[in-house]
Design a protein around this motif. Structure first.
Motif, PDB file in Angstrom:
ATOM      1  N   ALA A   1       0.664  -1.155  -0.090  1.00 58.53           N
ATOM      2  CA  ALA A   1       0.196   0.064   0.192  1.00 58.53           C
ATOM      3  C   ALA A   1       0.863   1.260   0.162  1.00 58.53           C
ATOM      4  O   ALA A   1       0.520   2.359  -0.558  1.00 58.53           O
ATOM      5  N   ASP A   2       1.990   1.178   0.449  1.00 57.12           N
ATOM      6  CA  ASP A   2       2.758   2.275   0.354  1.00 57.12           C
ATOM      7  C   ASP A   2       3.109   2.909  -0.727  1.00 57.12           C
ATOM      8  O   ASP A   2       3.206   4.034  -1.194  1.00 57.12           O
ATOM      9  N   LEU A   3       3.498   1.714  -1.495  1.00 54.56           N
ATOM     10  CA  LEU A   3       3.899   2.066  -3.168  1.00 54.56           C
ATOM     11  C   LEU A   3       2.748   2.771  -3.707  1.00 54.56           C
ATOM     12  O   LEU A   3       2.926   3.685  -4.512  1.00 54.56           O
ATOM     13  N   VAL A   4       1.478   2.241  -3.749  1.00 58.84           N
ATOM     14  CA  VAL A   4       0.294   2.766  -4.236  1.00 58.84           C
ATOM     15  C   VAL A   4       0.116   4.207  -3.761  1.00 58.84           C
ATOM     16  O   VAL A   4      -0.186   5.007  -4.897  1.00 58.84           O
ATOM     17  N   MET A   5       0.462   4.639  -2.513  1.00 58.41           N
ATOM     18  CA  MET A   5       0.364   5.828  -2.004  1.00 58.41           C
ATOM     19  C   MET A   5       1.410   6.811  -2.690  1.00 58.41           C
ATOM     20  O   MET A   5       0.903   8.055  -2.950  1.00 58.41           O
ATOM     21  N   ARG A   6       2.429   6.512  -2.910  1.00 63.50           N
ATOM     22  CA  ARG A   6       3.465   7.391  -3.581  1.00 63.50           C
ATOM     23  C   ARG A   6       3.165   7.256  -4.909  1.00 63.50           C
ATOM     24  O   ARG A   6       3.283   8.476  -5.528  1.00 63.50           O
ATOM     25  N   PHE A   7       2.578   6.298  -5.580  1.00 65.29           N
ATOM     26  CA  PHE A   7       2.205   6.321  -7.120  1.00 65.29           C
ATOM     27  C   PHE A   7       1.225   7.268  -7.175  1.00 65.29           C
ATOM     28  O   PHE A   7       1.029   8.303  -8.060  1.00 65.29           O
TER      29      PHE A   7
END
Length: 139
Positions: free
Chosen positions: A71-77
């Motif tokens: 989810a952290d990567l999703v938020m960065r994207f």
């Protein structure tokens, strides 16, 4: 420093990170640079595991969440590529089915392939960085 094939490490990473297979662990032999798998007995054994796995010179390979690729990567994207939709995406991740809703949004916005490329680049970069930090030379 051990030398290992990046493709072998990437394959093991993807296998152990796939769909919550918490019962599967992947290990890198620090002597041979080979990857080995271990599973719970009730889930079978994908290959012969060396006897010294628990005591010998092995390094446990990371999973997706160990490298902040969930989810952290999703938020960065979202912050970088969909700033107007961040609030909606945060809302998705408060409930079940978040990835499906996120990917539906991406499809509607024509950004699904952009997400796949972003995710793949982040995965490879993070895994290469993890290897460097752990003294694994990649070939």
């Amino acid at each position: 420093m051990v030398t290992a094939k990046f493709d072998d490490i990437l394959t093991a990473f993807e296998f152990t990170s796939f769909g919550g297979l918490d019962e599967v662990e992947a290990y890198l032999s620090l002597e041979r640079g080979t990857v080995h798998y271990s599973t719970d007995a009730e889930h079978g054994d994908p290959e012969e595991v060396p006897d010294e796995l628990e005591t010998g010179p092995y390094l446990t390979l990371p999973r997706k969440n160990d490298l902040d690729l969930g989810a952290d990567l999703v938020m960065r994207f979202a912050v970088e590529r969909l700033p107007g939709d961040v609030e909606a995406i945060v809302g998705f991740f408060r409930h079940r089915g978040a990835y499906g809703k996120f990917k539906g949004l991406l499809e509607r916005k024509g950004k699904l392939q952009e997400w796949f490329d972003y995710e793949e680049a982040a995965k490879e970069s993070s895994l290469r960085e993890w290897c460097a930090e752990n003294g694994v030379e990649l070939v």
